[in-house]
Structure formats: structure tokens, C-alpha cells
Design a protein around this motif. Structure first.
Motif, PDB file in Angstrom:
ATOM      1  N   TYR A 180     131.348  31.806  -1.061  1.00 19.27           N
ATOM      2  CA  TYR A 180     129.992  32.361  -1.094  1.00 19.27           C
ATOM      3  C   TYR A 180     129.688  32.998   0.249  1.00 19.27           C
ATOM      4  N   ALA A 181     129.139  34.213   0.211  1.00 20.45           N
ATOM      5  CA  ALA A 181     128.768  34.930   1.420  1.00 20.45           C
ATOM      6  C   ALA A 181     127.259  35.130   1.425  1.00 20.45           C
ATOM      7  N   PRO A 182     126.510  34.372   2.255  1.00 18.40           N
ATOM      8  CA  PRO A 182     125.061  34.550   2.296  1.00 18.40           C
ATOM      9  C   PRO A 182     124.697  35.889   2.922  1.00 18.40           C
ATOM     10  N   ALA A 183     123.549  36.400   2.544  1.00 21.50           N
ATOM     11  CA  ALA A 183     123.069  37.649   3.120  1.00 21.50           C
ATOM     12  C   ALA A 183     122.759  37.435   4.605  1.00 21.50           C
ATOM     13  N   PRO A 184     123.130  38.337   5.483  1.00 17.81           N
ATOM     14  CA  PRO A 184     122.880  38.150   6.914  1.00 17.81           C
ATOM     15  C   PRO A 184     121.394  38.222   7.244  1.00 17.81           C
ATOM     16  N   THR A 185     120.977  37.442   8.230  1.00 16.00           N
ATOM     17  CA  THR A 185     119.590  37.485   8.709  1.00 16.00           C
ATOM     18  C   THR A 185     119.469  38.304   9.984  1.00 16.00           C
ATOM     19  N   LEU A 186     120.595  38.666  10.578  1.00 20.14           N
ATOM     20  CA  LEU A 186     120.609  39.542  11.741  1.00 20.14           C
ATOM     21  C   LEU A 186     121.620  40.659  11.504  1.00 20.14           C
ATOM     22  N   THR A 187     121.310  41.823  11.986  1.00 23.87           N
ATOM     23  CA  THR A 187     122.254  42.937  11.915  1.00 23.87           C
ATOM     24  C   THR A 187     122.467  43.467  13.330  1.00 23.87           C
ATOM     25  N   LEU A 188     123.712  43.749  13.649  1.00 24.20           N
ATOM     26  CA  LEU A 188     124.036  44.353  14.930  1.00 24.20           C
ATOM     27  C   LEU A 188     125.350  45.093  14.777  1.00 24.20           C
ATOM     28  N   PRO A 189     125.581  46.127  15.595  1.00 22.35           N
ATOM     29  CA  PRO A 189     126.821  46.902  15.458  1.00 22.35           C
ATOM     30  C   PRO A 189     128.040  46.063  15.808  1.00 22.35           C
ATOM     31  N   GLN A 190     129.175  46.429  15.212  1.00 29.32           N
ATOM     32  CA  GLN A 190     130.420  45.737  15.521  1.00 29.32           C
ATOM     33  C   GLN A 190     130.885  46.031  16.943  1.00 29.32           C
ATOM     34  N   THR A 191     130.709  47.288  17.368  1.00 28.61           N
ATOM     35  CA  THR A 191     131.137  47.705  18.698  1.00 28.61           C
ATOM     36  C   THR A 191     130.085  48.620  19.300  1.00 28.61           C
ATOM     37  N   ILE A 192     129.768  48.409  20.574  1.00 30.61           N
ATOM     38  CA  ILE A 192     128.864  49.286  21.313  1.00 30.61           C
ATOM     39  C   ILE A 192     129.684  49.927  22.425  1.00 30.61           C
ATOM     40  N   TRP A 193     129.798  51.237  22.371  1.00 31.92           N
ATOM     41  CA  TRP A 193     130.593  51.972  23.350  1.00 31.92           C
ATOM     42  C   TRP A 193     129.651  52.532  24.416  1.00 31.92           C
ATOM     43  N   VAL A 194     129.825  52.109  25.658  1.00 31.31           N
ATOM     44  CA  VAL A 194     128.942  52.561  26.736  1.00 31.31           C
ATOM     45  C   VAL A 194     129.503  53.782  27.450  1.00 31.31           C
ATOM     46  N   GLY A 195     130.627  54.315  26.996  1.00 32.35           N
ATOM     47  CA  GLY A 195     131.150  55.557  27.523  1.00 32.35           C
ATOM     48  C   GLY A 195     132.036  55.361  28.735  1.00 32.35           C
ATOM     49  N   THR A 196     132.222  56.448  29.478  1.00 30.99           N
ATOM     50  CA  THR A 196     133.058  56.425  30.670  1.00 30.99           C
ATOM     51  C   THR A 196     132.185  56.263  31.905  1.00 30.99           C
ATOM     52  N   MET A 197     132.685  55.502  32.858  1.00 32.80           N
ATOM     53  CA  MET A 197     131.937  55.190  34.076  1.00 32.80           C
ATOM     54  C   MET A 197     132.847  55.411  35.273  1.00 32.80           C
ATOM     55  N   PRO A 198     132.473  56.300  36.208  1.00 33.15           N
ATOM     56  CA  PRO A 198     133.265  56.441  37.432  1.00 33.15           C
ATOM     57  C   PRO A 198     133.316  55.121  38.194  1.00 33.15           C
ATOM     58  N   LEU A 199     134.438  54.858  38.793  1.00 28.59           N
ATOM     59  CA  LEU A 199     134.597  53.636  39.567  1.00 28.59           C
ATOM     60  C   LEU A 199     133.500  53.550  40.626  1.00 28.59           C
ATOM     61  N   GLY A 200     132.880  52.390  40.723  1.00 26.74           N
ATOM     62  CA  GLY A 200     131.802  52.189  41.679  1.00 26.74           C
ATOM     63  C   GLY A 200     130.416  52.264  41.077  1.00 26.74           C
ATOM     64  N   THR A 201     130.318  52.662  39.799  1.00 28.83           N
ATOM     65  CA  THR A 201     129.012  52.769  39.146  1.00 28.83           C
ATOM     66  C   THR A 201     128.326  51.410  39.091  1.00 28.83           C
ATOM     67  N   MET A 202     127.054  51.403  39.409  1.00 29.48           N
ATOM     68  CA  MET A 202     126.222  50.210  39.215  1.00 29.48           C
ATOM     69  C   MET A 202     124.900  50.680  38.624  1.00 29.48           C
ATOM     70  N   ARG A 203     124.723  50.399  37.344  1.00 28.41           N
ATOM     71  CA  ARG A 203     123.520  50.871  36.663  1.00 28.41           C
ATOM     72  C   ARG A 203     123.248  49.991  35.454  1.00 28.41           C
ATOM     73  N   ASP A 204     122.100  50.204  34.844  1.00 24.04           N
ATOM     74  CA  ASP A 204     121.729  49.529  33.605  1.00 24.04           C
ATOM     75  C   ASP A 204     121.789  50.532  32.461  1.00 24.04           C
ATOM     76  N   THR A 205     122.321  50.094  31.319  1.00 20.46           N
ATOM     77  CA  THR A 205     122.392  50.931  30.119  1.00 20.46           C
ATOM     78  C   THR A 205     121.574  50.271  29.018  1.00 20.46           C
ATOM     79  N   LEU A 206     120.599  50.966  28.503  1.00 19.92           N
ATOM     80  CA  LEU A 206     119.708  50.415  27.485  1.00 19.92           C
ATOM     81  C   LEU A 206     120.280  50.687  26.098  1.00 19.92           C
ATOM     82  N   VAL A 207     120.500  49.618  25.330  1.00 19.58           N
ATOM     83  CA  VAL A 207     120.907  49.733  23.927  1.00 19.58           C
ATOM     84  C   VAL A 207     119.649  49.581  23.082  1.00 19.58           C
ATOM     85  N   GLN A 208     119.242  50.651  22.411  1.00 24.02           N
ATOM     86  CA  GLN A 208     117.942  50.666  21.741  1.00 24.02           C
ATOM     87  C   GLN A 208     117.867  49.683  20.579  1.00 24.02           C
ATOM     88  N   TRP A 209     118.900  49.647  19.755  1.00 27.42           N
ATOM     89  CA  TRP A 209     118.868  48.783  18.562  1.00 27.42           C
ATOM     90  C   TRP A 209     120.027  47.795  18.644  1.00 27.42           C
TER      91      TRP A 209
END
Length: 934
Positions: free
Chosen positions: A601-630
Motif C-alpha cells: 500500500y502506498a499512502p498519498a504524500p502529505t508533502l511534495t518536494l522536487p527530487q533534485t534541486i540544481w543550483v547551477g555553476t558556482m565559481p570557486l570562492g563564491t559565498m552567497r545565499d540561493t533562494l528556492v521558491q517552492w
């Protein structure tokens, strides 16, 4: 490469490393020295085998074509033949870019991970790089390509055991799969090496074959405790890799050493020999290689199209209705198929007369050649006459028959009768296949086979319009049954004896209902699953799920069921949709097949979220915050908590606040992740989201840290000119102007070289004094990140009277001291001294003068061509500069040393507008506004 524990000869010294540690395996490894990659019967009777050969320590060891030639085939009789052995030219190992995929739900594989890494370090050719992923229900990146095995081992030491493993996902995941990761390398030899105790699916999963072919990555698979499926062995061989099964912990180091040689370009020898046509399809063989002291046991199967067969046309024919007597002659054609045959004898029933083609002795038929006979059937008054022509030959069918039948005009009864079941009752095991056979009905006499359970009144059709004299009936679980044959008019032709169904000596125990959420996988081990009720061991032919969509086998299946015992199997439940799921598990043995329903039996999920979140490419030394909207959304109000898990919680980080309340008004969460790019390569963070359910939800945050400057156009900068006096302390900032704010907190280490006049500038602590040569001082400056804003370093110097009033301060050889050592162009500052001059080779103090004056500019306004008069009250160097109203320099000219006054012609190729003209000297500057018009 060839060697033993005491002596070695090799193409690469690197391949020798680690041999001493492997010598302990020598006594156990002789049977593992020859690895069969493939056996082909496409050109049968020529059989071709691809064979990798190794010495007892696992080093590549080509065969000796003169000594290693004996092939032994067992096909009812034992036959030995001499093979032709062809080995590739001398082999030089090439650097490998490998990605190791480890089954982290297997205790055995986890315990051997360090051993595998040690073998890699000892075996891989120089300049090889290794990446590693571990996998459970999905892969996780432990390390991108690196030359440091210790770094991978340290990361793996912090990884918790996973609960379930799906091996093919570790290969195909588009972001973290071993094949896509390996394909990113520029090395010519790229491989993905999987070590797993869990089963691959029985058929190729979608997209895997295409992925291997498109990327050109060599696929190598080592399965622990079971054999890889045939599709996987073929795919690995096609890619240039190999799949080896039944690997044990003891043999794993040797196998890893062998497959790394294959990954580095070691190619197999080709063994070819002439076999013989025989009616044994499954053949067991042995190849002996005395030059390396080993032998290989292998087998191959000849398909039916490779076995010598005799085609008989027609095999069955109803020649029609005739009066009593001989029918017209009928032609029977015999053709040798697949190989040469010998016709030994042809006999006929009393009702058949051979008119033409009788044999007087054995007759050779070449492959494809035909032999023709003409026969007649003696029709009797019994209603139907059936006669057979029997052909004895060297074909695999042994005795072939051509059956003819003819009818008289008045039928007096049916000549059809059942051969099986013939006795009452006949016993059949439940779940097995029972062969029902009859005679008297020919292919042209289409019949219907029906079954009745004894005690019932209804007959159920099993098959209609049958044109053969046999049928495979799947035996039900219980009951007593009988069968009947009806002709095309519905008239009963024959009635069989009864078949009594009995329970086979094995049974399946229904497992408990399992529960797993959609998109996850659950492995479970029922207490008991398959039980034996006999004192004899039962061979297990196969185990499978009928559908196989959500239920599958997780680990290997034993070869037999012990007498009077119960065993169990690891099963996997992977629901792809919510709701109730059912499949049927079937176990096939020689005494029948048993089946049992498996539910989940597979119950219906109560939370949904992506399997993978890709934050892209980052030059070495980057220090920043990335906002994931959903990041996640809730279908029900609940408290949630975010948990950052292995592997990389340093470069990808959660913020301080990690607990949130999702309501019907705010069901979704936007969340900023902290990024701190410190190592070049791909990285990932396993994020767990705990809600109201017992099992947390999961996604992976991933990105690439790349080797690049912090931003486009990054460059060093220093003040262009510095005016000072002897005895002062000057501060020279080294900037990286226009650096984005997100990079100002980066902590990348750097180093650069400073060159300056040794007589006028003395570095202040903590700067080094450096070295002096030819009047020039040189020293290095190191740092980490920015001091403040866009300032990388602040250089302090004490000034002295020296040998020049104007000196250069040069910043050179700037490099980052990390994985990305890209340099920046050199820059220089000019230092002007206002309190001394040089005359007659001596230096003396003088009174500071006035700045230069701009006396006259003609014409004004100007089209860009104008004359400027500069006056000075004493000898001094003068430089002209032109700025726009934003302060950006647009033009400059060095007038050299001016005495009294000088006139200079300006040619300014600038757009119309107002500009500032500046006269600059060590004694100060003067400015005036000019107007350009067209």
C-alpha cells in the motif's frame, strides 16, 4: 604484464604496486586467472571466445599462442581440440577517469570499500582520477574526480548505511549517476565501476543502453553473491567493459585489480576452434592455459537454428476422401538444415507404400540438399486410414515422420485417442505444466480441446482450432480434471482419462502487506517465504514477479531449496502511484510452479518536494545565499523540520532556522540555502524534510563548483600615482574593483609578488623584507579573501631618500592557491617624491615647487584638435590626463620633464561634450574644463 609473487615483468611499474598484498590470494586465485568475456557461435561450427588472462596476482598476462591451445568440450561425449589463439599487441596502461558506485545498503560492500580504494591506488595507471558515489534508492556523490584516494575514504567514513539499493539508478541519474559523471571527463578511458550485492532488473531499464552508447563510458559491474543478467553482461561487453558475478569478499580485491586493467585498455585474446554438430545444445567446456598455470571453465548454448535438423515436407497431410485402395502418389521432400546429414533408414507402416525413393543404404545429404520420395496410402474401409513414413537420420530429431491420412465416404467412428492422460487417474503437480497429447487428429482436422472438473457439468474450452496433436496445460492448484476433443462440427472425437492434481512438495507463505510512499523503495525480508515438504533438495529454476512493475527481487536467489526447510528472499516494493498494489510471485522448480500474492500500500504524500534541486555553476570562492521558491508544499497543515545530511554540509548549508509551520494559508516554504564554494567539482547535499509522517521526505541539492575568476573581467588595481616625501609611511591598497558583493566574503587563498626600488621603499611589518638584486627589492605577499570591501591587501612602506624621485611599485604573478590557480595581469603604481632632486649624481633636499599651470587652450570650443600651453616654476615631470564628467579617464599623455613652459598639441577622438583636462606632476595637479563640438 606478467609476474608472480617472487618475480615480475611488466609494461608499467605502476601496475606492480600492491602485488605483495595480493600474493596471499595466489593459492586461491588460479581458477580466477582467466576471465571469459564472451562466447560467440555466430559462425558455428567455428566457436570464438574473448578471454582476458591474468597472472596469479591479477596482473594482465597475455597467453602463449603455442602452449595455451587446448579446448575440451563435453556434450555427452568428451572431445578435445586445438584452438587458434590471437592476442592483441603489447599493452601499455592508459590513465583512467573512473567513477566508483558502491552499494551502501550492503554491509559486505561497505566493509570492503576501503579495500577497493586501496586496490585502485595501487593499480590505477599514473594520472588517473577517481570519483565515487554511494547508492541506495538513488545515488549520492561522495567525491568528484580526484587523485586523492584518502579524500574519498575520509568522506565515505562519515556516510551512514542506507536501507535499500536500486543499482541501475546509480548509473542513470542525470545529475549524480556514475555514467553521466564519468562522461564529463576529457580522459579517453572513462569507466563506471559498480560493486553491488543487489539485483539489477531482469530486463534492461529504459534509457540505460542508449546512455552507455551515447557517452562511450565503459561499464564494469561486479555483483556479489549472484550472477548479473544476460542483458547486462552483453551491454558491458559492448561498451568495452565486463560484468562479473558471484564475487566474494575474498575475491573482490583480485577482481577489482583485473577490471581496472580492462578499464585502462587491456584487451582480450581471441580463442577460436572448430566444434562439431551435435544434438546437445548446452555444452560445458574447459580451456587450459599452462603458460600462466590456470584454466577457464565455461559453457555455451547452441540455438535450435545451429543444430542439425531434417525438414520433412509434409509432416502431416490429409490427402482427402478416396475409395478403398491406393491413393494417388504423394511427394515427401527431406531437406538437410543447418548441417550435413546422413539418412540411415526409411520405413513405412503397412498402409503406406514407397513408390519411389527407397534407401538401399546410408545416404549423405549436404546442408541445404533435398531428397524426394513418392508414396501411396492404402485406404481401408474403417472410415479413416492413417499411415506414417519414418525417417531415421543423424539429425537431432533422431526419427522424423511424415503422417498421411485419408477418409472413406462413410465414417464409422473416430480414430482419435488421447495418449496422455491415458491411465485413470494420472497424477499432476499443482502449478506445473502438463503435456496433453493425442493421435488421430491431423493439422488439417482442426479440433477444440475442452476441460471439465470432475463433478461439474460444464466444459470449459482450453484451445480452439488446434492444428497440432499436443497442448501444454497449466495445472490448477487442486481438483480432478478430464479433457475432450471435438472436431470442427462440434462432434466429440475423444475423451481422456482423469488427471488428479496433488500439492507439489513445496509451498509459498504469503508475506505481510508492505507500506511505502510513492517514489521511495522498501526492501523487506519475510520470516518465511518458500518451504520444502520433501526429503530431497529441490532445484530452483527461476523466481519472478508476473508484473514486476512495483515489486521486484532485491538480492540473489539460492540455487536450491534444502529438504524439509524454509527459506526467504529479499523483496523490494517501489510504488509509482498511491493506492493498493498487488503482484504475483512465481517460483519454478522441476516439480512444478508455486505462486503467492504479494501486496503493498502506498499512502498519498502529505508533502511534495522536487527530487533534485540544481543550483547551477558556482565559481570557486563564491559565498552567497540561493533562494528556492517552492522547496516543499504540504497538503495538510503540519510542522516540518529540515535536516542536512551527508555528503557535503560545508559547501551547501542550511541556515539557522530549520523548523517551520505549514498551514492552509501558507502551505509552501521558500528557503535560502547558503553556498560556500571551496572545492572544484560537483557536490551535493542530501536534504531530509520531516513532517507528520514517520518516514521523512528527501531531495538532493546539487551544483558544480567551477574553476573560473570570481566574475567576468576580474582584474587587480592599485593607485596609479602616489605623492609622498622621505620619512613618511605610505599605504598601497591592492584592489579587485567592481567585485560583486556575493564574492566579498570568499576566503580563497592567494599570493603575489611585489617589486620596488630598494633605496626608497622599505616594507613595513608584517611584510617581508624580501631580497635585493640590482637595486630592486622583491618579496611575496599571501592572503585569504578580502580584507574589507574590494581590498585584497594593504601594503605599507616607509620612504627614504634614494636614487630616484619617481619609482615604480609593481604587483606581479598573482595566483589563487587552491584548485583553480588562474592568474591575474600585473599592475603598477608610480610613487613621486616631492622633497629631493638629483643633480651631478648626488641627491639633495629641495623646497617643494608649485603644480604645473594650464596657461592657454586654443581653440575653445574645439573639434578635438587643440594646442595647450603648460608652464612650470621649476623643472618637473608632467603628465596630461583627460576625464569625462563621470571621472572615467579617456586619454593621457606623458610630456616628460618640463622646464619653464611647453606647448603640446592634443588630438582627442572623443564624442562631443564637456571634459576635464588635468596636468599632473609630483608637485600637484591643476585642472580646467574643455568643450568638444563637432
Amino acid at each position: 604484464m606478467l609476474g608472480t609473487c617472487g618475480t615480475m615483468r611488466a609494461h608499467s611499474k605502476r601496475w606492480w604496486l600492491g602485488m605483495i598484498a595480493l600474493c596471499v590470494l595466489a593459492s586461491r586465485a588460479s581458477a580466477q586467472q582467466l576471465v571469459v568475456a564472451d562466447v560467440s557461435t555466430a559462425s558455428f561450427p567455428l566457436v570464438t571466445m574473448q578471454l582476458f588472462s591474468f597472472d596469479s596476482q591479477g596482473n594482465p598476462a597475455p597467453l602463449d599462442p603455442q602452449r595455451d591451445r587446448l579446448v575440451t568440450e563435453r556434450m555427452g561425449v568428451v572431445r578435445q581440440t586445438t584452438a587458434v589463439v590471437t592476442c592483441p599487441p603489447q599493452w601499455e596502461p592508459a590513465p583512467i577517469a573512473g567513477v566508483l558506485a558502491l552499494d551502501w545498503a550492503s554491509e559486505l560492500v561497505r566493509s570492503q570499500a576501503r579495500t577497493v580504494l586501496q586496490v585502485w591506488e595501487a593499480t590505477a595507471p599514473p594520472h588517473s582520477t577517481l570519483g565515487a558515489v554511494i547508492f541506495g534508492g538513488r545515488p549520492y556523490l561522495a567525491s568528484d574526480f580526484t587523485a586523492s584516494v584518502d579524500q574519498i575514504a575520509e568522506v565515505l567514513s562519515r556516510a551512514d548505511q542506507l536501507e535499500v539499493a536500486v543499482p541501475h539508478r546509480a548509473l542513470t541519474d542525470s545529475v549524480l549517476g556514475a555514467i553521466p559523471l564519468a562522461a564529463r571527463s576529457s580522459q579517453p578511458w572513462r569507466c563506471a565501476l559498480v560493486v553491488t550485492e543487489h539485483l539489477f532488473p531482469p530486463s534492461s531499464p529504459p534509457g540505460l543502453v542508449e546512455l552507455v552508447r551515447q557517452t562511450g563510458v565503459r561499464l564494469i559491474v561486479l555483483t556479489v553473491g549472484h550472477r548479473p543478467p544476460q542483458w547486462l553482461r552483453s551491454l558491458c561487453a559492448e561498451s568495452g567493459g565486463i560484468a562479473l558475478g558471484d564475487v566474494t569478499a575474498e575475491l573482490l580485491p583480485l577482481r577489482v585489480r583485473q577490471v581496472l586493467a580492462i578499464a585502462a585498455g587491456y584487451r582480450p585474446c581471441t580463442i577460436s576452434w572448430q566444434s562439431t554438430y551435435d544434438c546437445v545444445g548446452d555444452r560445458s567446456c574447459t580451456f587450459d592455459a599452462p603458460s600462466i598455470g590456470g584454466s577457464a571453465a565455461f559453457g555455451y548454448r547452441l540455438p535450435l537454428e545451429r543444430l542439425p535438423m531434417l525438414d520433412v515436407v509434409p509432416r502431416y497431410r490429409n490427402v482427402g476422401s478416396f475409395p478403398v485402395g491406393l491413393t494417388p502418389p504423394q511427394e515427401v521432400v527431406l531437406t538437410a538444415r543447418n548441417a550435413d546429414l546422413t539418412l540411415l533408414a526409411i520405413t513405412a507402416d503397412q498402409s503406406v507404400q514407397i513408390v519411389e525413393g527407397s534407401l538401399s543404404g546410408p545416404l549423405l545429404l549436404r546442408k541445404g540438399e533435398s531428397y524426394r520420395l513418392r508414396v501411396q496410402l492404402q485406404v481401408s474401409s474403417g472410415g479413416r486410414t492413417v499411415g506414417a513414413l519414418r525417417i531415421v537420420s543423424t539429425s537431432c530429431s533422431g526419427v522424423d515422420a511424415a503422417v498421411l491420412a485419408a477418409n472413406t465416404e462413410q465414417l464409422s467412428g473416430s480414430a482419435v485417442q488421447f495418449l496422455t492422460p491415458a491411465t485413470d487417474p494420472t497424477i499432476a503437480y499443482a502449478g506445473s505444466f502438463y503435456r496433453i497429447e493425442w493421435v488421430g487428429a491431423l493439422p488439417s482436422d482442426s479440433v477444440t480441446l475442452r476441460v471439465q472438473r470432475v463433478g461439474d457439468t460444464l466444459w470449459q474450452p482450453l484451445a480452439e482450432k488446434l492444428t497440432v496433436a499436443a497442448y501444454q496445460w497449466f495445472v490448477p492448484q487442486k481438483g480432478r480434471y478430464r479433457f475432450e476433443l471435438r472436431d470442427r462440427t462440434g462432434r466429440i472425437q475423444a475423451l481422456s482419462a482423469a488427471v488428479q492434481v496433488i500439492k507439489p512438495p513445496l509451498s509459498l507463505v504469503s508475506p505481510d502487506v508492505q507500506s511505502a510512499r510513492v517514489g521511495t523503495a522498501l526492501e523487506f525480508l519475510p520470516p518465511q517465504l518458500l518451504c520444502s515438504d520433501t526429503s530431497q533438495a529441490l532445484r530452483i529454476d527461476s523466481v519472478r514477479f508476473v508484473s514486476g512493475k512495483v515489486f521486484s527481487l532485491a538480492r540473489g536467489v539460492p540455487d536450491e531449496l534444502p529438504p524439509m526447510q524454509c527459506i526467504t528472499l529479499w523483496l523490494r516494493f517501489s510504488p509509482n502511484s498511491s493506492g493498493h498494489h498487488t503482484d504475483t510471485l512465481e517460483v519454478y522448480t522441476p516439480v512444478g510452479m508455486q505462486r503467492v500474492a504479494v501486496e503493498g500500500y502506498a499512502p498519498a504524500p502529505t508533502l511534495t518536494l522536487p527530487q533534485t534541486i540544481w543550483v547551477g555553476t558556482m565559481p570557486l570562492g563564491t559565498m552567497r545565499d540561493t533562494l528556492v521558491q517552492w522547496l516543499t508544499c504540504a497538503t495538510l497543515p503540519q510542522q516540518i523540520r529540515l535536516i542536512a545530511k551527508w555528503p557535503d554540509t560545508t559547501q551547501l548549508r542550511l541556515l539557522t532556522i530549520r523548523q517551520f509551520t505549514l498551514t492552509s494559508e501558507t502551505p509552501c516554504l521558500a528557503y535560502p540555502f547558503g553556498i560556500r564554494a571551496e572545492r572544484v567539482g560537483r557536490t551535493c547535499l542530501r536534504l531530509l524534510v520531516e513532517g507528520s509522517e514517520r518516514q521523512p521526505y528527501e531531495c538532493v541539492i546539487a551544483g558544480d563548483v567551477i574553476c573560473a575568476q570570481p566574475y567576468s573581467g576580474a582584474a587587480l588595481s592599485v593607485p596609479r600615482s602616489i605623492v609622498t616625501q622621505a620619512g613618511e609611511v605610505i599605504a598601497v591598497p591592492v584592489w579587485m574593483p567592481s567585485v560583486p558583493r556575493t564574492y566579498r566574503t570568499m576566503q580563497r587563498p592567494f599570493r603575489f609578488t611585489v617589486r620596488c626600488n630598494a633605496s626608497t621603499l622599505l616594507p613595513e611589518p608584517p611584510l617581508e623584507r624580501g631580497t635585493i638584486a640590482d637595486g630592486e627589492r622583491q618579496f611575496t605577499v599571501s592572503g585569504r579573501g578580502f580584507l574589507i570591501g574590494d581590498t585584497l591587501a594593504l601594503l605599507r612602506f616607509r620612504t627614504f631618500w634614494g636614487d630616484a624621485p619617481v619609482v615604480q611599485l609593481r604587483i606581479e604573478d598573482f595566483h589563487w592557491l587552491d584548485d583553480c590557480s588562474i592568474g591575474l595581469d600585473p599592475v603598477a603604481a608610480t610613487v613621486f617624491f616631492t622633497d629631493y632632486c638629483t643633480a651631478g649624481g648626488t641627491t639633495r633636499l629641495f623646497v617643494a615647487g608649485q603644480p604645473p599651470r594650464i596657461d592657454r587652450i586654443e581653440p575653445q570650443p574645439s573639434d578635438g584638435i587643440m594646442h595647450v600651453r603648460i608652464a612650470v616654476d621649476r623643472e618637473m615631470p608632467v603628465q596630461l590626463q583627460c576625464y569625462d564628467l563621470l571621472g572615467i579617464e579617456r586619454w593621457r599623455a606623458d610630456l616628460g620633464t618640463v622646464r619653464g613652459w611647453v606647448e603640446h598639441m592634443l588630438a582627442l577622438a572623443l564624442p562631443p561634450g564637456q571634459y576635464i583636462l588635468q596636468a599632473n606632476s609630483p608637485f600637484g595637479v591643476s585642472r580646467t574644463l574643455i568643450l568638444l563640438a563637432r
